[in-house]
Design a protein around this motif. Structure first.
Motif, short mmCIF file in Angstrom:
data_model
loop_
_atom_site.label_atom_id
_atom_site.label_comp_id
_atom_site.label_asym_id
_atom_site.label_seq_id
_atom_site.Cartn_x
_atom_site.Cartn_y
_atom_site.Cartn_z
N GLN A 171 68.91 6.59 7.32
CA GLN A 171 69.95 6.35 6.32
C GLN A 171 69.79 7.27 5.11
O GLN A 171 70.78 7.74 4.54
CB GLN A 171 69.93 4.88 5.88
N ARG A 172 68.57 7.54 4.73
CA ARG A 172 68.33 8.45 3.60
C ARG A 172 68.79 9.87 3.94
O ARG A 172 69.36 10.57 3.10
CB ARG A 172 66.84 8.46 3.24
N ILE A 173 68.53 10.30 5.18
CA ILE A 173 68.98 11.63 5.60
C ILE A 173 70.50 11.66 5.68
O ILE A 173 71.13 12.65 5.28
CB ILE A 173 68.34 12.01 6.95
N GLN A 174 71.09 10.58 6.17
CA GLN A 174 72.55 10.49 6.17
C GLN A 174 73.09 10.67 4.75
O GLN A 174 74.07 11.39 4.54
CB GLN A 174 72.99 9.11 6.71
N SER A 175 72.44 10.04 3.78
CA SER A 175 72.89 10.14 2.39
C SER A 175 72.74 11.56 1.84
O SER A 175 73.55 12.03 1.03
CB SER A 175 72.11 9.16 1.51
N GLU A 176 71.67 12.25 2.31
CA GLU A 176 71.45 13.64 1.86
C GLU A 176 72.60 14.56 2.23
O GLU A 176 72.83 15.58 1.57
CB GLU A 176 70.17 14.20 2.48
N ASN A 211 69.73 28.89 22.00
CA ASN A 211 68.42 28.24 22.09
C ASN A 211 67.56 28.46 20.85
O ASN A 211 66.85 27.55 20.43
CB ASN A 211 67.69 28.71 23.35
N ILE A 212 67.61 29.64 20.25
CA ILE A 212 66.82 29.83 19.03
C ILE A 212 67.41 29.00 17.90
O ILE A 212 66.68 28.47 17.05
CB ILE A 212 66.73 31.33 18.63
N ALA A 213 68.73 28.85 17.88
CA ALA A 213 69.36 28.01 16.85
C ALA A 213 68.97 26.55 17.01
O ALA A 213 68.70 25.86 16.02
CB ALA A 213 70.87 28.17 16.90
N LYS A 214 68.92 26.08 18.24
CA LYS A 214 68.51 24.69 18.47
C LYS A 214 67.09 24.47 17.96
O LYS A 214 66.80 23.45 17.32
CB LYS A 214 68.58 24.35 19.96
N LEU A 215 66.20 25.42 18.25
CA LEU A 215 64.82 25.28 17.80
C LEU A 215 64.73 25.26 16.28
O LEU A 215 64.07 24.39 15.69
CB LEU A 215 63.99 26.45 18.35
N MET A 216 65.41 26.18 15.62
CA MET A 216 65.30 26.30 14.17
C MET A 216 65.97 25.14 13.44
O MET A 216 65.43 24.61 12.46
CB MET A 216 65.86 27.64 13.71
N PHE A 217 67.12 24.71 13.92
CA PHE A 217 67.79 23.58 13.27
C PHE A 217 67.00 22.29 13.48
O PHE A 217 66.94 21.44 12.59
CB PHE A 217 69.22 23.42 13.77
N SER A 218 66.36 22.15 14.64
CA SER A 218 65.49 20.99 14.87
C SER A 218 64.35 20.95 13.87
O SER A 218 64.01 19.87 13.35
CB SER A 218 64.91 21.04 16.29
N TYR A 219 63.78 22.12 13.57
CA TYR A 219 62.68 22.15 12.60
C TYR A 219 63.18 21.86 11.19
O TYR A 219 62.46 21.23 10.40
CB TYR A 219 61.95 23.49 12.68
N GLN A 220 64.38 22.28 10.86
CA GLN A 220 64.92 21.93 9.55
C GLN A 220 65.09 20.42 9.43
O GLN A 220 64.72 19.82 8.40
CB GLN A 220 66.26 22.64 9.32
N LEU A 221 65.62 19.78 10.47
CA LEU A 221 65.77 18.33 10.45
C LEU A 221 64.41 17.63 10.41
O LEU A 221 64.24 16.62 9.71
CB LEU A 221 66.56 17.87 11.67
N LEU A 222 63.44 18.16 11.15
CA LEU A 222 62.10 17.58 11.14
C LEU A 222 61.49 17.62 9.75
O LEU A 222 60.92 16.62 9.27
CB LEU A 222 61.20 18.33 12.13
N VAL A 223 61.63 18.75 9.07
CA VAL A 223 61.10 18.88 7.72
C VAL A 223 61.80 17.92 6.76
O VAL A 223 61.17 17.28 5.91
CB VAL A 223 61.21 20.34 7.23
N SER A 224 63.11 17.78 6.90
CA SER A 224 63.85 16.84 6.05
C SER A 224 63.37 15.42 6.28
O SER A 224 63.21 14.64 5.33
CB SER A 224 65.35 16.94 6.33
#
Length: 399
Positions: A18-23, A357-370
């Protein structure tokens, strides 16, 4: 009796979601997968120079470089990307010998418009070649000095939104503009981002791995505070450097309980680092979590040839493709780590080498960090430690 508290506690997965949703209402990178790229692609087609020179540092270049270096070995682009991102005069002038500056288009990237490395390099280039609307593009925030410089000279400006931070900007104009100039399929990049974003926010296939990993890292940060990426392809070396900045600058913070957080990133390339750092992982202190990244299909079928000279040995590897050998080395290393029984590790397998595939990897890491940032209850998107150094440098130069 009244009771109030503000100390740190680990929230539930649902609370974090929910916090990420709010972000999403304030942090700009979440919306980037859904942007219209028409203007970017149309402008990119007008660029006639052979060399696209990115002048930027940190978040203004690392993500672009990660994608380009990942795609380059398996693609034949008509243009090439060059990166000027250092103040080392030897490296600057050596780099300038590698391409024709009179057949170059310079993409100057600085969100603030006053990044000292970027502007210093740009000033030097202006003494070597005339910079004008034909050979220059600027990417900066709307009211920066750099934007004003460009507007005064009719140089094309792509505005970077205030709410998109540098290390989260790779899928903004920062990355898409120079990549499109070279010929990268930027729409396929965004398709990869959309796949991850939609899945995560629908709480589908990408949600559980990201949120569970974030939770594990935070719950075990006192014991396992070193996060190792072991990438089994040289084409991921740029990604590794991007990961280090994303991780360190986002998560090295003081949380609401005034406690210093320390999730230290280390990035390795296999099999090269099997001959060094792997020893530390296997027999060293148990303070590391390891993520292995493999590429199933490198789009190259080069085979290890048979040899008539028995002195060379290793006949059992003959006839095997280098792609297969690389992945078998990865599998053997993974098995050796898992066999220890007390080293947390996970494996990411990329299906092939392409934008998606590189975009999936990088966007996944951005979400993980968030997600980790929300668990830690820190400001994931500022960098006060970096800003302190900039302030000291500015003061010293002005005195």
């Amino acid at each position: 009796m009244e009771y109030n508290k503000n100390f740190y506690q680990i929230h539930s997965n649902g609370d974090i979601f929910q916090r990420i949703q709010s972000e999403r209402g304030t942090i700009g990178y979440y919306d980037l997968p859904y942007q219209d790229t028409s203007d970017i692609k149309a402008y990119a087609k007008t660029i006639v120079q052979k060399h696209i020179v990115v002048i930027g540092i940190g978040g203004s270049s690392l993500g672009v470089k990660a994608i380009y270096e990942f795609l380059l070995p398996s693609n034949k682009y008509q243009k090439d990307l060059v990166f000027l991102e250092t103040l080392d005069p030897l490296e600057i002038n050596h780099c300038l010998t590698k391409f024709d500056i009179f057949d170059a288009h310079f993409v100057v990237i600085s969100k603030s418009g006053n990044t000292i490395e970027t502007i210093s390099l740009f000033k030097y280039l202006r003494t070597l070649v005339e910079i004008n609307s034909d050979n220059c593009t600027v990417i900066s925030k709307a009211k920066s000095g750099l934007t004003k410089f460009a507007q005064d000279r009719d140089i094309k400006v792509f505005e970077l939104a205030e709410n998109v931070g540098g290390r989260f900007s790779v899928f903004s104009v920062v990355g898409l503009v120079p990549l499109a100039m070279v010929g990268v399929d930027v729409d396929n990049l965004l398709n990869g981002c959309k796949r991850v974003s939609a899945s995560f926010f629908d709480q589908s296939s990408y949600y559980a791995p990201i949120i569970r990993k974030a939770r594990f890292l935070v719950e075990n940060k006192a014991r396992f505070n070193i996060n190792v990426i072991f990438s089994y392809s040289s084409s991921l070396e740029g990604f590794n450097k991007w990961y280090v900045q994303l991780w360190a600058e986002s998560l090295g913070k003081i949380n609401i309980n005034k406690t210093r957080q320390a999730l230290t990133p280390i990035a390795l390339i296999g099999p090269v680092d099997q001959h060094s750092f792997l020893q530390l992982i296997i027999d060293g202190v148990r303070d590391k979590i390891v993520t292995f990244i493999k590429i199933a299909d490198l789009k190259d079928n080069t085979i290890i040839p048979k040899s008539n000279d028995k002195n060379l040995g290793l006949e059992y590897a003959e006839g095997l493709s280098f792609n297969d050998l690389l992945n078998k080395q990865a599998d053997a290393t993974i098995e050796s780590v898992e066999a220890q029984g007390d080293i947390p590790c996970d494996v990411i397998t990329i299906s092939t080498v392409d934008e998606y595939n590189i975009a999936k990897l990088m966007f996944s890491y951005q979400l993980l960090v968030s997600a980790i940032g929300e668990f830690l209850q820190i400001n994931t998107y500022n960098q006060p430690g970096v800003e302190k150094g900039k302030a000291i440098l500015k003061e010293s130069l002005q005195n």
